[in-house]
Motif scaffolding. Sequence first.
Motif, short mmCIF file in Angstrom:
data_model
loop_
_atom_site.label_atom_id
_atom_site.label_comp_id
_atom_site.label_asym_id
_atom_site.label_seq_id
_atom_site.Cartn_x
_atom_site.Cartn_y
_atom_site.Cartn_z
N THR A 1 0.87 -1.24 -0.11
CA THR A 1 -0.07 -0.03 -0.12
C THR A 1 0.90 1.38 0.05
OG1 THR A 1 -0.13 -0.36 2.49
CG2 THR A 1 -1.96 -1.09 0.99
N VAL A 2 2.11 1.27 0.63
CA VAL A 2 2.79 2.44 0.76
C VAL A 2 3.52 2.65 -0.64
CG1 VAL A 2 5.06 1.66 1.63
CG2 VAL A 2 4.31 3.84 2.32
N MET A 3 3.60 1.55 -1.02
CA MET A 3 4.44 1.78 -2.56
C MET A 3 3.46 2.62 -3.43
SD MET A 3 7.35 0.06 -3.16
CE MET A 3 8.19 -1.13 -2.81
N ASP A 4 2.20 2.54 -3.36
CA ASP A 4 1.13 3.10 -4.10
C ASP A 4 1.30 4.53 -3.98
OD1 ASP A 4 0.29 0.86 -5.11
OD2 ASP A 4 -1.48 0.67 -3.77
N GLU A 5 1.54 5.01 -2.71
CA GLU A 5 1.71 6.27 -2.33
C GLU A 5 2.85 6.89 -3.09
OE1 GLU A 5 2.66 8.94 1.84
OE2 GLU A 5 2.38 6.64 1.89
N LEU A 6 3.83 6.18 -3.19
CA LEU A 6 4.96 6.64 -3.88
C LEU A 6 4.71 7.01 -5.43
CD1 LEU A 6 7.94 7.16 -4.39
CD2 LEU A 6 8.56 4.80 -4.25
N LEU A 7 3.98 5.79 -6.03
CA LEU A 7 3.39 5.81 -7.31
C LEU A 7 2.68 7.34 -7.57
CD1 LEU A 7 3.76 3.54 -9.56
CD2 LEU A 7 1.43 3.02 -9.00
N GLY A 8 1.83 7.42 -6.58
CA GLY A 8 1.19 8.56 -6.78
C GLY A 8 1.89 9.85 -6.95
N TRP A 9 3.07 9.91 -5.97
CA TRP A 9 3.95 10.99 -5.78
C TRP A 9 4.63 11.18 -7.22
CZ3 TRP A 9 9.12 11.69 -6.52
CH2 TRP A 9 9.77 12.80 -6.29
N LEU A 10 5.00 9.88 -7.79
CA LEU A 10 5.81 10.10 -9.20
C LEU A 10 4.84 10.57 -10.26
CD1 LEU A 10 8.60 8.74 -9.35
CD2 LEU A 10 7.69 6.77 -10.22
N LEU A 11 3.66 9.87 -10.33
CA LEU A 11 2.61 10.33 -11.25
C LEU A 11 2.24 11.76 -11.45
CD1 LEU A 11 0.36 7.24 -11.53
CD2 LEU A 11 2.43 7.70 -12.82
N GLN A 12 2.52 12.47 -10.44
CA GLN A 12 2.20 13.92 -10.26
C GLN A 12 3.24 14.45 -11.50
OE1 GLN A 12 4.77 15.63 -6.99
NE2 GLN A 12 2.90 16.47 -6.56
N PHE A 13 4.23 14.04 -11.82
CA PHE A 13 5.36 14.45 -12.62
C PHE A 13 4.67 14.08 -14.10
CE2 PHE A 13 7.58 14.36 -8.65
CZ PHE A 13 8.13 15.59 -8.74
N LYS A 14 4.00 13.21 -14.32
CA LYS A 14 3.64 12.60 -15.60
C LYS A 14 2.53 13.42 -16.18
CE LYS A 14 5.02 9.37 -17.29
NZ LYS A 14 6.41 9.08 -18.06
N SER A 15 2.57 14.79 -15.74
CA SER A 15 1.10 15.35 -16.57
C SER A 15 1.55 16.94 -16.79
CB SER A 15 -0.03 15.14 -15.56
OG SER A 15 0.49 15.35 -14.41
#
Lengths: 84, 84
Positions: B70-84
């Motif tokens: 679940t906490v990996m998903d948090e990191l994923l979210g942070w990362l995806l913020q840059f993909k837009s």
Amino acid sequence: MNALFKALNDPTRRAILELLREQPRTAGEIADHFQFSKPTISHHLDLLRQADLVSSDKQGQFVTYTLNMTVMDELLGWLLQFKS
Amino acid sequence: MNALFKALNDPTRRAILELLREQPRTAGEIADHFQFSKPTISHHLDLLRQADLVSSDKQGQFVTYTLNMTVMDELLGWLLQFKS
DNA sequence: TAGGTGTTTAGACAAATGTCTAAATAATAT
DNA sequence: ATATTATTTAGACATTTGTCTAAACACCTA
């Protein structure tokens, strides 16, 4: 991969990345957003550059820093390895 | 977020995560995969637990560590913020 | 050629980090 | 009870890290 995680392991550096997400900025502009000294910010920028998270371009006396997304994709790939 | 990046900023800890990706393992089993002492691995596991990247479950004298996605998903979210 | 502005380099220093050995704790087995 | 096994805690120590000030470097302007 080491340099990447190392670069990300600091809140100031992550804030710099989020700042550059909006647009490229010069070293001075970046430093103005923080309370640390310019040499400190310069050092942070150096680590971000070593991780290839940003690129720098000197134009006259100004050095403009730009976010580099490609290495983020590498991290994304590492992360997705766990999602299966 | 700080504890997360801190935990990921070490090749041994990342290797532990990749090991646990296959299946949960006891502290001893994990330690056997590395050349470091057991106290050192125990300390790494502690940092991973602090970051909520793994959970630990004691059964008898064995402590089993399990990957927590679940906490990996948090990191994923942070990362995806840059993909837009 | 000076002087000013933007940026980095050098060096210092306290705090954090990764590692170890020795010891403590906890559970199991004889 | 005692010894054995699994794991963690405590404390030490060298290395790395984040910060600073002072100085150097690079470019621009008059």
